[in-house]
Design an enzyme around this catalytic site. Structure first.
Site, PDB file in Angstrom:
ATOM      1  N   CYS A 272      25.968   2.269  16.100  1.00  0.00           N
ATOM      2  CA  CYS A 272      25.076   1.706  17.112  1.00  0.00           C
ATOM      3  C   CYS A 272      23.715   1.506  16.454  1.00  0.00           C
ATOM      4  O   CYS A 272      23.131   2.474  15.942  1.00  0.00           O
ATOM      5  CB  CYS A 272      24.978   2.689  18.280  1.00  0.00           C
ATOM      6  SG  CYS A 272      23.765   2.239  19.531  1.00  0.00           S
TER       7      CYS A 272
ATOM      8  N   CYS B  52      23.366  -5.714  16.761  1.00  0.00           N
ATOM      9  CA  CYS B  52      23.957  -4.861  17.784  1.00  0.00           C
ATOM     10  C   CYS B  52      25.463  -4.914  17.563  1.00  0.00           C
ATOM     11  O   CYS B  52      26.029  -6.001  17.368  1.00  0.00           O
ATOM     12  CB  CYS B  52      23.612  -5.393  19.178  1.00  0.00           C
ATOM     13  SG  CYS B  52      24.513  -4.552  20.504  1.00  0.00           S
TER      14      CYS B  52
HETATM   15  N1  DGL Z   1      25.963  -1.299  20.355  1.00  0.00           N
HETATM   16  C1  DGL Z   1      24.622  -0.825  20.360  1.00  0.00           C
HETATM   17  C2  DGL Z   1      23.825  -1.305  19.163  1.00  0.00           C
HETATM   18  O1  DGL Z   1      24.394  -1.573  18.133  1.00  0.00           O
HETATM   19  C3  DGL Z   1      23.752  -0.935  21.552  1.00  0.00           C
HETATM   20  C4  DGL Z   1      24.190  -1.482  22.816  1.00  0.00           C
HETATM   21  C5  DGL Z   1      23.474  -0.782  23.925  1.00  0.00           C
HETATM   22  O2  DGL Z   1      23.987   0.240  24.349  1.00  0.00           O
HETATM   23  O3  DGL Z   1      22.408  -1.242  24.337  1.00  0.00           O
HETATM   24  O4  DGL Z   1      22.634  -1.399  19.226  1.00  0.00           O
END
Ligand code: DGL
Length: 257
Positions: A69, A180
Site C-alpha cells: 500500500c 496506488c
Molecule cells: N492501495 C492503497 C495504496 O496503494 C491505498 C488505497 C486506500 O486505501 O486509499 O495507496
C-alpha cells in the site's frame, strides 16, 4: 512465510507480481477491508492500522512483510521498521525514478491518494528523482472504491478515466506512474484512454526487492511444490473473496482476520 497487507484488495496487484517471481513461497495476505480506504485518513491513524496489520501477519508466522500500500508505506514504514527491527519490511512507492528515466517531455503524472501525495516520503522521492520534471499529481480516491467493489469496467470507471486522460493530455505528460496498488487493476481502461502514454506500476519492482531481501537474509526462494496463499480480511470475507476472485482470476476463499 511472506506476509502482505493493504487497506483492501489493491495489494493483490503486488502479491500477483511477487508470486510470479516466488511461486514456491507461502504467503498470507491481509486486506484491511474494515478500514478501507486509508488514503484519506490522518497519518497517525494509518500508522495505527498498519501496526495492527503487521501484528496480524506476525500471528500467521510471517518472517517478511510487504506493505503493499503506497499510503501505508509513505506514512508508516519508518515507524514499522523501528518497532520491528528484526523483521524485513518491503514497501511500495510510486516509481518516480523509472518515470523520470522514461519521459521525453519531462512531464509526468502520478495517480495516487492524498496520504501518499502529501507525505514526506513522496516529497523526498520527488526531490531525489523528479526535481527537473513537471509533475501532475492527482488523488483518485474514487478509483480505490470502484476497485474495492470489483468495478473494473463499465460507464462509471470509463468516464472517470477519460476525465483523467484529458488532464494528463492537457498537461503534456507522456508517462503515468500508478501510485496506488489498486490502480493496476484498472490498467486496461487507463491504457485504452491514454494510448500515447507509458503506464508504470510498482508491482514488478517490489517483487524484485522481495527477492533481494530474501537473498540478503539468506532465505533463498524454496523450490519444489507450489506455494500456498492464505487470504484474510478484516471486513466481510464473502465480499472480499468475490472481488479478489475476479481480480486474480482464480478462486479466493478468504476468512476473517
Ligand atoms: N492501495 C492503497 C495504496 O496503494 C491505498 C488505497 C486506500 O486505501 O486509499 O495507496
Amino acid at each position: 512465510m511472506i506476509g502482505v497487507f493493504d487497506s483492501g484488495v489493491g495489494g493483490l496487484s503486488v502479491l500477483r507480481e511477487v508470486r510470479k517471481l516466488l511461486p514456491h513461497e507461502d504467503f498470507v495476505y491481509l486486506g484491511d477491508t474494515a478500514n478501507v480506504p486509508y488514503g484519506g485518513r490522518k497519518d497517525e491513524h494509518i500508522r495505527q492500522l498498519s501496526e495492527a496489520a503487521v501484528q496480524t501477519l506476525l500471528r500467521y508466522h510471517s518472517d517478511l512483510v510487504v506493505v503493499a500500500c503506497n499510503a501505508a508505506t509513505s506514512v508508516a514504514i519508518n515507524q514499522l521498521r523501528l518497532d520491528y527491527p528484526k523483521l524485513p519490511i518491503v514497501g511500495v512507492v510510486p516509481v518516480l525514478k523509472t518515470a523520470a528515466e522514461q519521459t521525453k517531455t519531462n512531464k509526468i503524472a502520478v495517480l495516487a491518494t492524498v496520504a501518499t501525495l502529501t507525505s514526506r516520503t513522496y516529497a523526498d522521492l520527488k526531490e531525489q528523482f523528479a526535481r527537473d520534471l513537471q509533475v501532475l499529481e492527482l488523488a483518485l480516491p474514487e478509483w480505490v472504491l470502484l476497485v474495492e467493489r470489483g468495478e473494473l469496467d463499465g460507464s462509471t470507471i470509463r468516464s472517470s478515466v477519460m476525465q483523467v486522460a484529458e488532464q494528463v493530455e492537457a498537461f503534456g505528460a507522456d508517462v503515468v506512474a500508478l501510485g496506488c496498488t489498486h490502480f493496476p487493476f484498472l490498467r486496461p481502461e487507463i491504457e485504452q484512454a491514454m494510448p500515447m502514454v507509458v503506464v508504470l506500476d510498482s508491482g514488478p519492482a517490489v517483487a524484485r526487492q522481495v527477492v533481494r531481501v530474501l537473498t540478503a537474509n539468506q532465505k533463498l526462494p524454496v523450490q519444489g511444490q507450489a506455494g500456498s496463499v492464505t487470504y484474510l480480511c478484516s471486513g466481510d470475507p464473502v465480499a472480499f473473496s468475490r472481488v479478489a476472485t475476479r481480480l486474480l482470476g482464480e478462486t479466493v476463499s478468504a476468512r476473517k482476520a
